[in-house]
Design a protein around this motif. Structure first.
Motif, PDB file in Angstrom:
ATOM      1  N   PRO A 258       0.837  -1.204   0.000  1.00 57.24           N
ATOM      2  CA  PRO A 258       0.000   0.000   0.000  1.00 57.24           C
ATOM      3  C   PRO A 258       0.867   1.249   0.000  1.00 57.24           C
ATOM      4  O   PRO A 258       2.069   1.194   0.331  1.00 57.24           O
ATOM      5  N   LEU A 259       0.273   2.372  -0.371  1.00 57.69           N
ATOM      6  CA  LEU A 259       1.045   3.602  -0.478  1.00 57.69           C
ATOM      7  C   LEU A 259       1.674   3.994   0.852  1.00 57.69           C
ATOM      8  O   LEU A 259       2.720   4.646   0.886  1.00 57.69           O
ATOM      9  N   GLY A 260       1.084   3.590   1.959  1.00 54.82           N
ATOM     10  CA  GLY A 260       1.636   3.892   3.276  1.00 54.82           C
ATOM     11  C   GLY A 260       2.590   2.841   3.797  1.00 54.82           C
ATOM     12  O   GLY A 260       3.045   2.937   4.939  1.00 54.82           O
ATOM     13  N   GLY A 261       2.921   1.846   2.971  1.00 48.69           N
ATOM     14  CA  GLY A 261       3.810   0.768   3.398  1.00 48.69           C
ATOM     15  C   GLY A 261       3.043  -0.374   4.037  1.00 48.69           C
ATOM     16  O   GLY A 261       1.872  -0.246   4.411  1.00 48.69           O
ATOM     17  N   TRP A 262       3.712  -1.519   4.167  1.00 44.98           N
ATOM     18  CA  TRP A 262       3.070  -2.692   4.743  1.00 44.98           C
ATOM     19  C   TRP A 262       2.785  -2.483   6.227  1.00 44.98           C
ATOM     20  O   TRP A 262       3.600  -1.912   6.950  1.00 44.98           O
ATOM     21  N   PRO A 263       1.636  -2.956   6.693  1.00 43.77           N
ATOM     22  CA  PRO A 263       1.350  -2.905   8.131  1.00 43.77           C
ATOM     23  C   PRO A 263       2.144  -3.987   8.862  1.00 43.77           C
ATOM     24  O   PRO A 263       2.759  -4.853   8.244  1.00 43.77           O
ATOM     25  N   ASP A 264       2.128  -3.918  10.186  1.00 45.60           N
ATOM     26  CA  ASP A 264       2.720  -4.993  10.965  1.00 45.60           C
ATOM     27  C   ASP A 264       1.974  -6.292  10.669  1.00 45.60           C
ATOM     28  O   ASP A 264       0.756  -6.288  10.462  1.00 45.60           O
ATOM     29  N   PRO A 265       2.688  -7.417  10.632  1.00 46.32           N
ATOM     30  CA  PRO A 265       2.011  -8.685  10.328  1.00 46.32           C
ATOM     31  C   PRO A 265       0.918  -9.007  11.329  1.00 46.32           C
ATOM     32  O   PRO A 265       1.009  -8.662  12.514  1.00 46.32           O
ATOM     33  N   VAL A 266      -0.117  -9.646  10.832  1.00 46.05           N
ATOM     34  CA  VAL A 266      -1.161 -10.152  11.719  1.00 46.05           C
ATOM     35  C   VAL A 266      -0.558 -11.280  12.550  1.00 46.05           C
ATOM     36  O   VAL A 266       0.207 -12.102  12.025  1.00 46.05           O
ATOM     37  N   PRO A 267      -0.828 -11.346  13.840  1.00 50.58           N
ATOM     38  CA  PRO A 267      -0.280 -12.445  14.654  1.00 50.58           C
ATOM     39  C   PRO A 267      -0.578 -13.798  14.029  1.00 50.58           C
ATOM     40  O   PRO A 267      -1.583 -13.988  13.335  1.00 50.58           O
ATOM     41  N   ALA A 268       0.298 -14.756  14.280  1.00 51.19           N
ATOM     42  CA  ALA A 268       0.198 -16.071  13.637  1.00 51.19           C
ATOM     43  C   ALA A 268      -1.148 -16.735  13.881  1.00 51.19           C
ATOM     44  O   ALA A 268      -1.683 -17.416  13.014  1.00 51.19           O
ATOM     45  N   ALA A 269      -1.694 -16.565  15.072  1.00 51.93           N
ATOM     46  CA  ALA A 269      -3.018 -17.133  15.348  1.00 51.93           C
ATOM     47  C   ALA A 269      -4.060 -16.208  14.736  1.00 51.93           C
ATOM     48  O   ALA A 269      -4.635 -15.349  15.390  1.00 51.93           O
ATOM     49  N   GLU A 270      -4.283 -16.376  13.422  1.00 52.32           N
ATOM     50  CA  GLU A 270      -5.144 -15.452  12.697  1.00 52.32           C
ATOM     51  C   GLU A 270      -6.597 -15.539  13.126  1.00 52.32           C
ATOM     52  O   GLU A 270      -7.343 -14.569  13.026  1.00 52.32           O
ATOM     53  N   ALA A 271      -7.015 -16.688  13.566  1.00 52.11           N
ATOM     54  CA  ALA A 271      -8.395 -16.859  14.000  1.00 52.11           C
ATOM     55  C   ALA A 271      -8.450 -18.047  14.942  1.00 52.11           C
ATOM     56  O   ALA A 271      -7.679 -18.990  14.817  1.00 52.11           O
ATOM     57  N   ALA A 272      -9.338 -17.941  15.900  1.00 55.16           N
ATOM     58  CA  ALA A 272      -9.543 -19.104  16.767  1.00 55.16           C
ATOM     59  C   ALA A 272     -10.075 -20.242  15.913  1.00 55.16           C
ATOM     60  O   ALA A 272     -10.955 -20.062  15.092  1.00 55.16           O
ATOM     61  N   ARG A 273      -9.519 -21.425  16.088  1.00 57.04           N
ATOM     62  CA  ARG A 273      -9.963 -22.561  15.278  1.00 57.04           C
ATOM     63  C   ARG A 273      -9.811 -23.831  16.097  1.00 57.04           C
ATOM     64  O   ARG A 273      -8.942 -23.926  16.966  1.00 57.04           O
ATOM     65  N   THR A 274     -10.635 -24.789  15.820  1.00 61.61           N
ATOM     66  CA  THR A 274     -10.578 -26.076  16.505  1.00 61.61           C
ATOM     67  C   THR A 274     -10.488 -27.149  15.439  1.00 61.61           C
ATOM     68  O   THR A 274     -11.500 -27.574  14.875  1.00 61.61           O
ATOM     69  N   ILE A 275      -9.257 -27.570  15.132  1.00 64.14           N
ATOM     70  CA  ILE A 275      -9.015 -28.558  14.098  1.00 64.14           C
ATOM     71  C   ILE A 275      -8.903 -29.926  14.758  1.00 64.14           C
ATOM     72  O   ILE A 275      -8.153 -30.107  15.716  1.00 64.14           O
ATOM     73  N   VAL A 276      -9.647 -30.891  14.239  1.00 65.68           N
ATOM     74  CA  VAL A 276      -9.611 -32.242  14.773  1.00 65.68           C
ATOM     75  C   VAL A 276      -8.887 -33.146  13.772  1.00 65.68           C
ATOM     76  O   VAL A 276      -9.113 -33.053  12.554  1.00 65.68           O
ATOM     77  N   HIS A 277      -8.005 -33.993  14.273  1.00 75.15           N
ATOM     78  CA  HIS A 277      -7.320 -34.960  13.418  1.00 75.15           C
ATOM     79  C   HIS A 277      -8.303 -36.080  13.074  1.00 75.15           C
ATOM     80  O   HIS A 277      -9.152 -36.451  13.899  1.00 75.15           O
ATOM     81  N   PRO A 278      -8.209 -36.633  11.855  1.00 72.71           N
ATOM     82  CA  PRO A 278      -9.143 -37.707  11.486  1.00 72.71           C
ATOM     83  C   PRO A 278      -9.198 -38.858  12.493  1.00 72.71           C
ATOM     84  O   PRO A 278     -10.269 -39.442  12.707  1.00 72.71           O
ATOM     85  N   ARG A 279      -8.073 -39.186  13.140  1.00 71.32           N
ATOM     86  CA  ARG A 279      -8.094 -40.306  14.078  1.00 71.32           C
ATOM     87  C   ARG A 279      -8.933 -39.991  15.316  1.00 71.32           C
ATOM     88  O   ARG A 279      -9.332 -40.905  16.041  1.00 71.32           O
ATOM     89  N   ASP A 280      -9.169 -38.699  15.567  1.00 75.55           N
ATOM     90  CA  ASP A 280      -9.890 -38.298  16.773  1.00 75.55           C
ATOM     91  C   ASP A 280     -11.357 -37.982  16.508  1.00 75.55           C
ATOM     92  O   ASP A 280     -12.057 -37.478  17.401  1.00 75.55           O
ATOM     93  N   LEU A 281     -11.821 -38.252  15.302  1.00 73.56           N
ATOM     94  CA  LEU A 281     -13.224 -38.009  14.998  1.00 73.56           C
ATOM     95  C   LEU A 281     -14.120 -38.874  15.875  1.00 73.56           C
ATOM     96  O   LEU A 281     -13.829 -40.053  16.123  1.00 73.56           O
ATOM     97  N   GLU A 282     -15.202 -38.281  16.315  1.00 71.32           N
ATOM     98  CA  GLU A 282     -16.200 -39.057  17.052  1.00 71.32           C
ATOM     99  C   GLU A 282     -17.087 -39.788  16.060  1.00 71.32           C
ATOM    100  O   GLU A 282     -17.134 -39.474  14.872  1.00 71.32           O
ATOM    101  N   SER A 283     -17.804 -40.757  16.530  1.00 71.34           N
ATOM    102  CA  SER A 283     -18.661 -41.539  15.633  1.00 71.34           C
ATOM    103  C   SER A 283     -19.982 -40.839  15.341  1.00 71.34           C
ATOM    104  O   SER A 283     -20.651 -41.163  14.368  1.00 71.34           O
ATOM    105  N   ARG A 284     -20.329 -39.850  16.198  1.00 72.42           N
ATOM    106  CA  ARG A 284     -21.609 -39.173  16.007  1.00 72.42           C
ATOM    107  C   ARG A 284     -21.514 -37.718  16.461  1.00 72.42           C
ATOM    108  O   ARG A 284     -20.890 -37.405  17.468  1.00 72.42           O
ATOM    109  N   TYR A 285     -22.154 -36.851  15.691  1.00 70.24           N
ATOM    110  CA  TYR A 285     -22.294 -35.434  16.023  1.00 70.24           C
ATOM    111  C   TYR A 285     -23.763 -35.053  15.886  1.00 70.24           C
ATOM    112  O   TYR A 285     -24.556 -35.775  15.251  1.00 70.24           O
ATOM    113  N   ASP A 286     -24.104 -33.918  16.443  1.00 75.98           N
ATOM    114  CA  ASP A 286     -25.469 -33.433  16.218  1.00 75.98           C
ATOM    115  C   ASP A 286     -25.657 -33.036  14.757  1.00 75.98           C
ATOM    116  O   ASP A 286     -26.730 -33.251  14.179  1.00 75.98           O
TER     117      ASP A 286
END
Length: 671
Positions: A102-130
């Protein structure tokens, strides 16, 4: 030679000489001086099929049938981001007067944790969800949020990964809005997930006819241009307004603008839209203005506004799902020149991944599994949907699990959502869920675009991103004998690599040589594009099927396309192109190329819609007005596939709105 460098030294030396015919030296480096040999060599691991092409060019030079391809690839590397290796020190950017920041230069980087997220590994999948939500784009994010906030335990299934902002922010050649034959970083990135054309040709995600939309957390909203138009009242009444053209399946929606208006408002405020007080001519009434003013703009907007006034048509700011000020805990846009097809370095572009999914994860009741596909929906002995079979690959090992749920939402995009239903067969529905009337997959549509490219004597590209700042909506409807119409807006700031392709395609500069280099130096900032999507006349023969003889790596039949766009679509496109050309000439363009030409195959791409059409009668639609598949109370579709028509504007705000309406009905208004 080595596996990493399969061409011998003599061949590379010859190619280095030839690439300097494409971009010769002057006060700026030639192609080879800027690192072109290393750039081409780096591509061969990704595209080993290019080895023979390069060998042919080395042998035959300009006589090779691959010469034009070679020239374009050399130029692509020369004008692309320096990290690709063909633009050492960003020399070509200095030459053409372009910058990413941008004309004003790059802003400071967004922190690495860009968004709260809950990632589950396939081995940890439950057999049933709502609830299981298949796809994490606009509709899937809304579904996950609404269901989790209503107390359901939700599993979101995403075929792609969750790359960081930095991974998706800088590569000019692996951008989904570029066409350099390299896999987009937003996915799919492998060539094994093929699709089939009507003539039997197998195409990979590297081919435009694959009809790609991003396969990544957030779906297309992760890298979209984020234009946030509402459909107009007449967009919901196309058949009543114009009649049904011969060969078309044009139809009215079962709901009206008034039905959707409260959900448009919710989308604008809960996700975040900046823009003006109204959408111009043909727009419906709004109960509340947008939460943020339009992004600032520069001299090109003023030039185009004055030209429009001289022609007698109105203009409005372009509404964008981009923050013009800090909003809902996210930064304001710093207005860099890498927007469409890229992630946002400010995290100010509001997509599913940083709005609705974030809210869903904040409840503690939602998870997302990445790199995973639903191969089929599961049914019980009565034909009732009870879950989904999920497939994926971890460390080279394919896994497969049946996951059960009380409710299923399919939000995989018009092509993949239709494919999933067609591949989900039971005794009750032997041709696929919802398909007893042979309607699943029909009415595929996207957007045919019209527009024009203009060259100017003076600098008109002011490098104030993202680019779209002014549009006319006067031509959305009632354009003589044209059925429908669409908006026309100034385009996103283009990368120099893409500008090269635009100028060559328009015949404004040669592909190679000193005149090509001088043309780039002169016209990168002395050219403007105006473009707009047009209403498409849906056709029952423009459709998605599945091909039993061609399967993906998990053994699932792939999508097969058939049909074509309607002749009325080309008439509307040509009208848009002529109008765009007139606007550019009034703005001072000294040379204009209006877009046209023949089109083959059906329309799809990033605006794909229509394959699971909404209606009020199961005999002529796949879902009801709330996205419920007829005969399946617990199966809903929330993406663009439910669209009856796709408007003459970008459709994402309507996807958000219809999903908000559907999930509210699904949860009894408890959201």
């Amino acid at each position: 030679m080595s596996p990493a460098n399969p061409l011998d030294e003599a061949t590379w030396e010859r190619l280095g000489t030839l690439m300097d015919q494409v971009i010769p030296p002057d006060e700026y480096p030639s192609a080879s001086q800027a690192g072109g040999v290393g750039f081409l060599a780096s591509l061969l691991a990704e595209r080993p099929d290019w080895i023979e092409r390069l060998q042919a060019v080395a042998r035959e030079a300009t006589a090779s049938e691959h010469w034009d391809w070679f020239a374009e690839m050399v130029a692509g590397g020369y004008y692309a981001d320096p990290a690709n290796g063909g633009n050492a020190g960003a020399a070509s950017w200095r030459m053409v007067g372009w910058q990413a920041e941008p004309l004003g230069g790059w802003p400071d980087p967004v922190p690495a944790a860009e968004a709260a997220r809950t990632i589950v590994h396939p081995r940890d999948l439950e057999s049933r969800y709502d609830a299981i939500v298949i796809g994490s784009g606009a509709g899937g994010g809304v579904a996950a949020c609404g269901l989790a906030e209503a107390g359901r335990r939700v599993l979101v299934v995403e075929a792609g990964q969750w790359p960081s902002i930095d991974e998706l922010h800088r590569d000019h050649l692996r951008n989904p809005r570029s066409d350099w034959g390299l896999a987009p970083l937003s996915g799919p990135t492998d060539a094994e997930h093929v699709r089939v054309l009507e003539n039997g040709q197998i195409v990979t995600p590297l081919d435009g006819s694959w009809n790609n939309n991003a396969f990544t957390a957030g779906g297309g909203t992760r890298v979209y241009g984020a234009q946030a138009w509402r459909f107009s009242p007449l967009d919901f009444r196309m058949a009543s307004t114009y009649g049904v053209p011969e060969g078309s399946a044009l139809k009215d929606w079962p709901i009206s603008y008034e039905d959707l208006e409260p959900y448009y408002e919710r989308a604008e405020w809960e996700i975040g839209v900046s823009g003006g007080p109204h959408d111009g001519r043909w727009a419906g009434p709004r109960a509340r203005e947008l939460p943020m003013p339009a992004l600032s703009s520069g001299s090109r907007r003023e030039r185009l506004a004055q030209a429009a006034e001289s022609l007698g048509f109105g203009t409005v700011p372009v509404p964008l799902l981009i923050n013009s000020r800090p909003y809902l805990g996210r930064r304001a846009c710093s207005q860099c020149n890498l927007c469409i097809g890229f992630s946002c370095p400010d995290d100010a572009k509001n997509g599913s991944q940083n709005t609705m999914l974030t809210r869903a994860f904040a409840t503690g009741r939602a998870q997302i599994v990445l790199g995973t596909r639903a191969s089929q929906l599961l049914t019980d002995v009565h034909g009732r949907v009870v879950g989904a079979t999920l497939v994926g690959e971890v460390d080279g090992v394919v896994w497969r699990r049946d996951i059960h749920a009380a409710e299923i939402v399919v939000s995989a995009g018009a092509v993949e959502s239709a494919r999933l239903l067609l591949n989900s067969r039971s005794d009750r529905e032997p041709d696929g869920i919802g398909n007893n009337n042979d309607l699943v997959g029909r009415h595929l549509q996207g957007h045919v675009y019209g527009g024009a490219l203009g060259l100017f004597e003076d600098v008109v590209e002011d490098l104030i991103g993202p680019g779209p700042s002014i549009a006319t909506t006067d031509y959305r409807h009632h354009n003589g004998d044209i059925v429908g119409g669409g908006i026309i807006a100034d385009e996103f700031v283009a990368t120099p690599a893409n500008t090269y392709w635009y100028l060559v395609s328009a015949g404004f500069i040669p592909r190679t040589g000193p005149a090509s280099k001088e043309g780039m130096r002169r016209y990168v900032r002395r050219s403007l594009r105006l473009m707009g999507p047009v209403q498409e006349m849906t056709s029952a023969e423009s459709r998605v099927r599945v091909d039993e003889n061609v399967r993906d790596p998990f053994g699932v039949p792939v999508a097969r396309f058939s049909g074509s766009i309607h002749p009325e679509d080309l008439r509307a496109r040509d009208f848009t192109s002529r109008t765009s050309g007139t606007w550019l000439r009034a703005a001072g363009a000294v040379n204009v190329a209006e877009f046209g030409g023949a089109r083959k195959g059906p329309s799809g791409g990033q605006h794909q819609a229509g394959t699971l059409r909404m209606g009020s009668d199961p005999s002529n639609s796949v879902v009801d007005e709330y996205g419920r598949v007829w005969g399946h109370e617990n199966l809903r579709i929330m993406d663009g596939s439910v669209h009856v028509t796709n408007g003459g504007v970008n459709p994402v705000l309507t996807i958000f709105a219809t999903a908000l309406r559907s999930v509210e009905q699904m949860t009894g208004g408890s959201q």
